[in-house]
Design an enzyme around this catalytic site. Structure first.
Site, short mmCIF file in Angstrom:
data_model
loop_
_atom_site.label_atom_id
_atom_site.label_comp_id
_atom_site.label_asym_id
_atom_site.label_seq_id
_atom_site.Cartn_x
_atom_site.Cartn_y
_atom_site.Cartn_z
N THR A 2 0.74 -1.00 0.00
CA THR A 2 -0.05 0.06 -0.14
C THR A 2 0.82 1.31 -0.11
O THR A 2 1.80 1.32 0.60
CB THR A 2 -1.00 -0.09 1.34
OG1 THR A 2 -1.53 1.45 1.33
CG2 THR A 2 -0.14 -0.43 2.54
N SER A 21 -1.98 3.63 10.38
CA SER A 21 -2.57 2.62 10.94
C SER A 21 -2.10 1.14 11.26
O SER A 21 -0.90 0.91 10.67
CB SER A 21 -3.87 2.43 9.96
OG SER A 21 -3.67 1.32 9.15
N TYR A 26 -3.15 -1.66 10.34
CA TYR A 26 -3.18 -2.21 8.86
C TYR A 26 -2.19 -1.90 8.28
O TYR A 26 -1.45 -2.89 7.60
CB TYR A 26 -4.71 -1.98 8.39
CG TYR A 26 -4.64 -2.15 6.72
CD1 TYR A 26 -4.23 -3.41 6.11
CD2 TYR A 26 -4.50 -0.87 5.98
CE1 TYR A 26 -4.16 -3.31 4.82
CE2 TYR A 26 -4.25 -1.03 4.72
CZ TYR A 26 -4.09 -2.16 3.87
OH TYR A 26 -3.93 -2.26 2.72
N HIS A 27 -1.92 -0.77 7.80
CA HIS A 27 -0.64 -0.17 6.94
C HIS A 27 0.71 -0.76 7.64
O HIS A 27 1.41 -1.12 7.03
CB HIS A 27 -0.70 1.17 6.96
CG HIS A 27 -1.82 1.84 6.06
ND1 HIS A 27 -2.95 2.41 6.79
CD2 HIS A 27 -2.01 1.85 5.02
CE1 HIS A 27 -3.89 2.84 5.74
NE2 HIS A 27 -3.34 2.44 4.38
N LYS A 85 1.35 -4.05 6.42
CA LYS A 85 2.02 -4.07 5.02
C LYS A 85 3.54 -3.71 5.06
O LYS A 85 4.34 -4.29 4.19
CB LYS A 85 1.19 -3.19 4.13
CG LYS A 85 -0.17 -3.50 4.04
CD LYS A 85 -0.42 -4.62 3.02
CE LYS A 85 -1.90 -4.99 2.77
NZ LYS A 85 -1.91 -5.75 1.55
N1 USQ Z 1 -11.62 10.11 4.10
C1 USQ Z 1 -12.63 11.15 4.37
N2 USQ Z 1 -13.80 10.61 4.38
C2 USQ Z 1 -14.27 9.44 4.28
C3 USQ Z 1 -13.23 8.62 4.21
C4 USQ Z 1 -11.96 8.77 3.89
O1 USQ Z 1 -12.25 12.22 4.36
O2 USQ Z 1 -15.42 9.22 4.51
C5 USQ Z 1 -10.14 10.25 3.69
C6 USQ Z 1 -9.23 9.67 4.94
O3 USQ Z 1 -9.26 10.20 6.29
C7 USQ Z 1 -7.97 9.52 4.15
C8 USQ Z 1 -8.37 9.49 2.67
O4 USQ Z 1 -9.77 9.84 2.48
O5 USQ Z 1 -7.23 10.58 4.24
C9 USQ Z 1 -8.24 7.96 1.99
O6 USQ Z 1 -9.11 7.06 2.81
P1 USQ Z 1 -9.53 5.79 2.62
O7 USQ Z 1 -10.52 5.16 3.63
O8 USQ Z 1 -10.33 5.85 1.30
O9 USQ Z 1 -8.44 4.87 2.53
P2 USQ Z 1 -7.50 4.16 3.68
O10 USQ Z 1 -8.08 4.31 4.93
O11 USQ Z 1 -6.01 5.05 3.52
O12 USQ Z 1 -7.20 3.02 2.89
C10 USQ Z 1 -7.43 2.56 1.46
C11 USQ Z 1 -7.53 0.97 1.53
C12 USQ Z 1 -6.34 0.33 1.91
C13 USQ Z 1 -5.23 0.61 1.09
C14 USQ Z 1 -5.25 2.16 1.16
C15 USQ Z 1 -4.16 2.92 0.25
O13 USQ Z 1 -8.53 0.54 2.50
O14 USQ Z 1 -6.48 -1.26 1.74
O15 USQ Z 1 -3.89 0.29 1.36
O16 USQ Z 1 -6.65 2.86 0.63
S1 USQ Z 1 -3.53 4.24 0.88
O17 USQ Z 1 -4.57 5.46 1.20
O18 USQ Z 1 -2.75 4.95 0.00
O19 USQ Z 1 -2.72 4.11 2.00
#
Ligand code: USQ
Length: 395
Positions: free
Chosen positions: A158, A193, A195-196, A199
């Site tokens: 990730t 997190s 989870y991260h 990874k």
């Molecule tokens: N966010 C909002 N509002 C929401 C949901 C999320 O503002 O309703 C924000 C979060 O705070 C974050 C961003 O949007 O800053 C991305 O959140 P996300 O829930 O879409 O993604 P994340 O929790 O980071 O995890 C997802 C996948 C995970 C993958 C990761 C890639 O669930 O499996 O590893 O994206 S990354 O984000 O690049 O780490």
């Protein structure tokens, strides 16, 4: 036929990946223990629509296309379940040809708990995440070493492994000069997190296997994926992937489209300046396939940053609101207190060239793509439960 083993074949990416490879003439076996479905039931999250079991999906795929996807239902955090995949003792829960497919040329590892909020709900869920993710990866590492060191392992990492550092993010590696000497190291990692963090630990386990045992590994640093439909699911809606819009398993773009569809104000966490790299589910499949076509070498840990473009949360909310309003949906945007501990304003400049260099052709988050997602989600509007959209898993 090239033999592909997909671990985590029932998930958001697993099932579409299985169909993608199967339709291109690979011999595909999927393995899953229904972790995701069971977690959805346990946490009372909601899927946009019900999905058939993995066995029902594989049967349907065979009826519609004539291609066989073999199914194994097993918990790969148990080492014997993993080893049976390699020594031929496995039992297919569904297959047309019951004969063991043999050692995989390509192994795609998705079999992990994929949610940051899940990993931080409480001690128990943190523990499940750590134990499951690390044990599956360790079991995989040893099974590949012992039975099939020539297998090309494609592991899903990730972008969150890197966090949001105040320098450019390279593709996996960083050249360091220190006191007049130079070397290349894994790019510094700092997850936000648990989870991260698993990874990051996976990457370290794989790097160990590459250094010690000359394994061949591609590690894909993926950003948040969006989308529902792939070319293969267009054949029949029952082949569509699992689609979550709840706070635990839904990712931001998918959530915002669903929220926009039912007039639930888009949940921008905090200031909304959080920037990430995004990609369409169709490109996630392309990236894995192109990686499989040009494998890592023996003794190589090859790392690609698997994103196609970057957006802040505010940019996503504005674009989805504009497209939704044009389509007649009552899309509002609200800034709510950020339940996560993350930087809301930060530098973000990742390199993402490697996958393009091996032939991936990006799809971008255009107004048409967003509009098509609204069209599909709208068909299931009556299923949408607003009570699961935001519960405030805080850390
Ligand atoms: N966010 C909002 N509002 C929401 C949901 C999320 O503002 O309703 C924000 C979060 O705070 C974050 C961003 O949007 O800053 C991305 O959140 P996300 O829930 O879409 O993604 P994340 O929790 O980071 O995890 C997802 C996948 C995970 C993958 C990761 C890639 O669930 O499996 O590893 O994206 S990354 O984000 O690049 O780490």
């Amino acid at each position: 036929m090239i033999n592909v083993l997909i671990l985590g074949g029932d998930g958001y990416l697993g099932w579409p990946t299985a169909m993608y490879f199967s339709s291109r003439g690979y011999e595909v076996t999927v393995v899953d223990n229904y972790f995701r479905r069971n977690a959805c039931t346990e946490l009372d999250t909601a899927m946009l629509y019900a999905i058939p079991t993995l066995i029902e999906r594989a049967k349907l795929w065979y009826e519609l296309t004539g291609f066989e996807i073999k199914v194994v239902i097993a918990d790969l955090s148990e080492s014997e379940s993993m080893r049976r995949l390699f020594d031929g003792r496995l039992k297919y829960q569904w297959a047309i040809n019951e004969k063991y497919s043999g050692l995989p040329e390509i192994l795609i590892h998705y079999a992990e708990q994929p949610s940051a909020p899940y990993s931080l709900m409480d001690y128990k869920h943190a523990d499940v995440t750590l134990i499951n993710n690390l044990r599956v990866t360790n079991n995989l590492l040893w099974a590949v070493k012992d039975y099939s060191p020539d297998t090309h392992v494609i592991k899903l990492g990730t972008m969150g492994e890197y966090g949001t550092p105040n320098i450019d993010i390279e593709e996996g590696w960083l050249d360091i000069e220190h006191k007049g000497r130079k070397d290349t190291f894994l790019y510094p990692r700092q997850a936000s997190s648990l989870y991260h963090t698993t990874k990051i630990m996976d990457t370290d386990l794989m790097w160990f296997g590459v250094r010690m045992w000359d394994l061949k590994v591609t590690d894909l640093m993926q950003g948040p994926v969006y989308g529902i439909e792939t070319d293969e699911s267009q054949i029949d809606h029952r082949l569509r992937t699992i689609f979550n819009y709840d706070e635990v398993f839904g990712t931001i773009v998918n959530r915002f489209i669903v929220q926009g569809c039912v007039g639930y104000p888009l949940t921008v966490y905090g200031g909304g300046g959080q920037t990430r790299g995004y990609l369409n589910i169709k490109d996630a499949l392309q990236c894995v396939h192109k990686s499989a076509e040009s494998p890592a070498k023996s003794g190589e840990l090859r790392i690609f940053n698997q994103i196609m473009e970057t957006f802040s949360v505010n940019e996503l909310a504005d674009t989805i609101q504009r497209v939704g309003l044009n389509r007649g949906f009552d899309v509002k945007v609200s800034h709510i207190e950020n339940p996560r501990k993350e930087l809301e304003e930060h530098y973000y400049n990742p390199v993402y060239q490697g996958l393009i260099d091996i032939g991936v052709e990006p799809h971008y988050l255009t107004d048409d793509v967003i509009s098509d997602m609204f069209s599909i989600v709208e068909q299931y509007q009556d299923n949408i439960r607003t009570d699961v959209i935001f519960r405030g898993v805080k850390w």
